[in-house]
Design an enzyme around this catalytic site. Structure first.
Site, PDB file in Angstrom:
ATOM      1  N   TYR A  98      28.452  -2.870 -25.905  1.00  0.00           N
ATOM      2  CA  TYR A  98      28.628  -4.275 -26.283  1.00  0.00           C
ATOM      3  C   TYR A  98      28.853  -4.435 -27.782  1.00  0.00           C
ATOM      4  O   TYR A  98      29.564  -5.350 -28.215  1.00  0.00           O
ATOM      5  CB  TYR A  98      27.433  -5.110 -25.818  1.00  0.00           C
ATOM      6  CG  TYR A  98      27.477  -5.401 -24.343  1.00  0.00           C
ATOM      7  CD1 TYR A  98      28.170  -6.498 -23.850  1.00  0.00           C
ATOM      8  CD2 TYR A  98      26.838  -4.564 -23.422  1.00  0.00           C
ATOM      9  CE1 TYR A  98      28.225  -6.762 -22.479  1.00  0.00           C
ATOM     10  CE2 TYR A  98      26.882  -4.817 -22.061  1.00  0.00           C
ATOM     11  CZ  TYR A  98      27.582  -5.920 -21.603  1.00  0.00           C
ATOM     12  OH  TYR A  98      27.641  -6.166 -20.252  1.00  0.00           O
ATOM     13  N   GLU A 140      21.927  -6.042 -16.408  1.00  0.00           N
ATOM     14  CA  GLU A 140      22.352  -4.678 -16.076  1.00  0.00           C
ATOM     15  C   GLU A 140      21.200  -3.693 -16.164  1.00  0.00           C
ATOM     16  O   GLU A 140      21.098  -2.773 -15.344  1.00  0.00           O
ATOM     17  CB  GLU A 140      23.506  -4.272 -16.995  1.00  0.00           C
ATOM     18  CG  GLU A 140      24.799  -5.018 -16.659  1.00  0.00           C
ATOM     19  CD  GLU A 140      25.763  -5.159 -17.820  1.00  0.00           C
ATOM     20  OE1 GLU A 140      25.674  -4.349 -18.771  1.00  0.00           O
ATOM     21  OE2 GLU A 140      26.594  -6.079 -17.795  1.00  0.00           O
ATOM     22  N   ARG A 203      37.532   2.647  -9.255  1.00  0.00           N
ATOM     23  CA  ARG A 203      37.805   1.412  -8.529  1.00  0.00           C
ATOM     24  C   ARG A 203      36.587   1.067  -7.669  1.00  0.00           C
ATOM     25  O   ARG A 203      35.830   1.944  -7.258  1.00  0.00           O
ATOM     26  CB  ARG A 203      39.026   1.544  -7.613  1.00  0.00           C
ATOM     27  CG  ARG A 203      40.309   1.882  -8.321  1.00  0.00           C
ATOM     28  CD  ARG A 203      40.819   0.766  -9.225  1.00  0.00           C
ATOM     29  NE  ARG A 203      42.116   1.114  -9.795  1.00  0.00           N
ATOM     30  CZ  ARG A 203      42.289   1.790 -10.930  1.00  0.00           C
ATOM     31  NH1 ARG A 203      41.230   2.184 -11.626  1.00  0.00           N
ATOM     32  NH2 ARG A 203      43.491   2.082 -11.386  1.00  0.00           N
ATOM     33  N   TYR A 205      35.098  -0.499  -4.100  1.00  0.00           N
ATOM     34  CA  TYR A 205      35.437  -0.735  -2.696  1.00  0.00           C
ATOM     35  C   TYR A 205      34.192  -1.217  -1.959  1.00  0.00           C
ATOM     36  O   TYR A 205      33.115  -0.631  -2.092  1.00  0.00           O
ATOM     37  CB  TYR A 205      35.977   0.536  -2.034  1.00  0.00           C
ATOM     38  CG  TYR A 205      37.261   1.034  -2.658  1.00  0.00           C
ATOM     39  CD1 TYR A 205      38.457   0.349  -2.445  1.00  0.00           C
ATOM     40  CD2 TYR A 205      37.276   2.150  -3.484  1.00  0.00           C
ATOM     41  CE1 TYR A 205      39.641   0.779  -3.030  1.00  0.00           C
ATOM     42  CE2 TYR A 205      38.453   2.590  -4.072  1.00  0.00           C
ATOM     43  CZ  TYR A 205      39.629   1.901  -3.847  1.00  0.00           C
ATOM     44  OH  TYR A 205      40.805   2.321  -4.437  1.00  0.00           O
ATOM     45  N   SER A 206      34.351  -2.271  -1.183  1.00  0.00           N
ATOM     46  CA  SER A 206      33.233  -2.798  -0.404  1.00  0.00           C
ATOM     47  C   SER A 206      32.802  -1.793   0.654  1.00  0.00           C
ATOM     48  O   SER A 206      33.637  -1.087   1.245  1.00  0.00           O
ATOM     49  CB  SER A 206      33.629  -4.109   0.277  1.00  0.00           C
ATOM     50  OG  SER A 206      33.840  -5.126  -0.669  1.00  0.00           O
ATOM     51  N   GLY A 275      39.986  -8.469   2.347  1.00  0.00           N
ATOM     52  CA  GLY A 275      38.719  -9.147   2.127  1.00  0.00           C
ATOM     53  C   GLY A 275      37.815  -9.120   3.341  1.00  0.00           C
ATOM     54  O   GLY A 275      36.641  -9.515   3.266  1.00  0.00           O
ATOM     55  N   PRO A 278      33.734  -6.665   3.310  1.00  0.00           N
ATOM     56  CA  PRO A 278      32.326  -7.049   3.196  1.00  0.00           C
ATOM     57  C   PRO A 278      31.893  -8.000   4.304  1.00  0.00           C
ATOM     58  O   PRO A 278      30.714  -8.002   4.709  1.00  0.00           O
ATOM     59  CB  PRO A 278      32.251  -7.732   1.824  1.00  0.00           C
ATOM     60  CG  PRO A 278      33.624  -8.237   1.574  1.00  0.00           C
ATOM     61  CD  PRO A 278      34.544  -7.221   2.199  1.00  0.00           C
ATOM     62  N   GLY A 397      38.859  -6.990  -7.886  1.00  0.00           N
ATOM     63  CA  GLY A 397      39.568  -6.869  -9.155  1.00  0.00           C
ATOM     64  C   GLY A 397      39.049  -7.894 -10.143  1.00  0.00           C
ATOM     65  O   GLY A 397      38.007  -8.513  -9.946  1.00  0.00           O
ATOM     66  N   PRO A 398      39.770  -8.119 -11.252  1.00  0.00           N
ATOM     67  CA  PRO A 398      39.342  -9.079 -12.266  1.00  0.00           C
ATOM     68  C   PRO A 398      39.173 -10.469 -11.670  1.00  0.00           C
ATOM     69  O   PRO A 398      39.982 -10.909 -10.857  1.00  0.00           O
ATOM     70  CB  PRO A 398      40.481  -9.043 -13.295  1.00  0.00           C
ATOM     71  CG  PRO A 398      41.129  -7.722 -13.101  1.00  0.00           C
ATOM     72  CD  PRO A 398      41.025  -7.426 -11.640  1.00  0.00           C
TER      73      PRO A 398
END
Length: 406
Positions: A98, A140, A203, A205-206, A275, A278, A397-398
């Site tokens: 940070y 976190e 990356r 992934y659910s 989607g 999940p 993603g973002p």
């Protein structure tokens, strides 16, 4: 929270900073990756950087956080912060990073705004940054502590299923033979792979199966072109990872999870495209735990053939005593020849439209899919009286939801 003096300064300068935040974030990333190229190679998603979506997400989150502090100086947007913190923790972001972000972000602000960045303005926006950063660091740390640290493990692929032409499911077990930590339905893992150029890209992934199994399961859609480059990691997984192979994965993270009191409220689980992952895990958990309450299951896809995990989607819903299933397909709904004989699913042509569906008062909704889909479903639910606080979502993603609302 934000000091009275800083509230006034941020309020006065928010239009200027907000108007330039896109250029600021672009210069921030350019400066950061020039100084630390390994971060682009091994931490940040190169596809999102190339497409510009990560810059949009950063700009949106900063603008949304600052706006919230100005409007609610004694509060903070915990839901937004939790979503970001889970993503950071899944990547292994550290508190020390940070300070590095602060250095390059404020250099970009000064570069773009020039003399407008007076000492007073710099101090006010510095306060905004560290309020956000320290809140994320604290969340976190708690997430890491709950999992015994930022854990990455090797997992062996023990099964692979081609769900559709573009989606493959990978079933994995710990390569070291140890137990797999539990997770909550709806959560995801980070997967790190080494690509041909030596980059170690990550990356999320659910997890696409319900908790309780010694195996983990992810279902990966191959990303092909579109508005950005082909997915480096998804295409690598499809082409190169088979039974007997290994993947390096993080502990589970994510805050799109069923609440502890969901048994007492009506639920709506809505998904589109990949989607579904999940949402199927949530349905599996509800079926395994003998959920008795009303559940509305909604899904949209291009066609039945492209509906990944369709058999599980219907089977889990079929185990629930008070579930209604509504699938929309842009094409092929009238050719749904392989639907199970005992299914009560309604199959419609077109895009998801909740107009004719009765949504009980007090419904809690969980959404996952493309942003336009979730925006449309959220608006329809609010129109039906569902409280905005009871509509939860996950963005793959973002998170551009904030970017588009800022």
């Amino acid at each position: 929270m934000l000091s009275e003096q800083s509230v006034a300064t941020v309020r006065a300068t928010l239009p200027v900073v907000g108007g330039a935040i896109g250029e600021i974030s672009e210069r921030f990333y350019a400066g950061l990756f020039t100084a630390r190229p390994e971060l682009l190679r091994d931490l940040f998603n190169r596809g999102n950087q190339a497409a510009g979506t990560q810059r949009q997400a950063l700009a949106g989150s900063i603008a949304a956080f600052a706006t919230y502090l100005v409007d609610h100086p004694d509060e903070r947007p915990d839901a937004m912060l939790a979503r970001i913190a889970h993503k950071h923790a899944s990547l292994g972001v550290t508190a020390e990073q940070y300070a590095l972000v602060h250095e390059h972000l404020f250099a970009a602000i000064a570069d773009v705004l020039g003399e407008a960045v007076t000492p007073e303005v710099a101090a006010a926006w510095d306060e905004v940054y560290w309020l956000m950063a320290n809140a994320l660091i604290a969340i976190e740390k708690r997430l890491y502590d709950e999992r015994g640290g930022s854990e990455w493990r090797d997992w062996e692929v023990v099964g692979r299923v081609e769900e559709t032409a573009e989606v493959a499911t990978f079933r994995l077990r710990p390569a070291d033979g140890g137990p797999a930590a539990d997770f909550r339905a709806g959560q995801y893992v980070s997967v790190q792979v080494e690509l041909p150029d030596g980059a170690r890209q990550i990356r999320q992934y659910s997890l696409s199966a319900a908790p309780g199994s010694p195996l983990r399961q992810i279902s990966v859609k191959r990303v092909r072109g579109g508005t950005g480059p082909d997915g480096e990691v998804s295409n690598h997984l499809h082409a190169c990872v088979h039974v007997g192979g290994r993947l390096r994965m993080s502990a589970p993270y994510g805050d799109l999870v069923l609440a502890g009191n969901d048994a007492a409220v009506p639920l709506l689980l809505a998904s589109a495209g990949i989607g579904v992952t999940p949402i199927v895990a949530m349905l599996g958990q509800l079926a395994d735990t003998g959920h008795q309450g009303p559940v509305i299951v909604v899904h949209g896809d291009r066609s039945p053939a492209e509906h990944a995990l369709r058999a599980d989607h219907e089977a889990y819903a079929g185990k629930l005593p008070d579930a209604s299933v509504h699938f929309w397909y842009e094409e092929g709904a009238d050719r749904y020849e392989d639907a199970p004989d005992d299914t009560d699913a309604a199959h419609r042509t077109g895009r998801v439209d909740l107009t004719g569906i009765a949504v009980p008062q007090g419904t809690r909704a969980y959404l996952c899919g493309p942003l336009p889909f979730m925006r449309a479903v959220r608006a329809q639910l609010i129109g039906k009286g569902v409280a905005p606080a009871d509509i939860h979502y996950e963005v793959f993603g973002p998170d551009l939801w904030l970017a588009r609302e800022s």
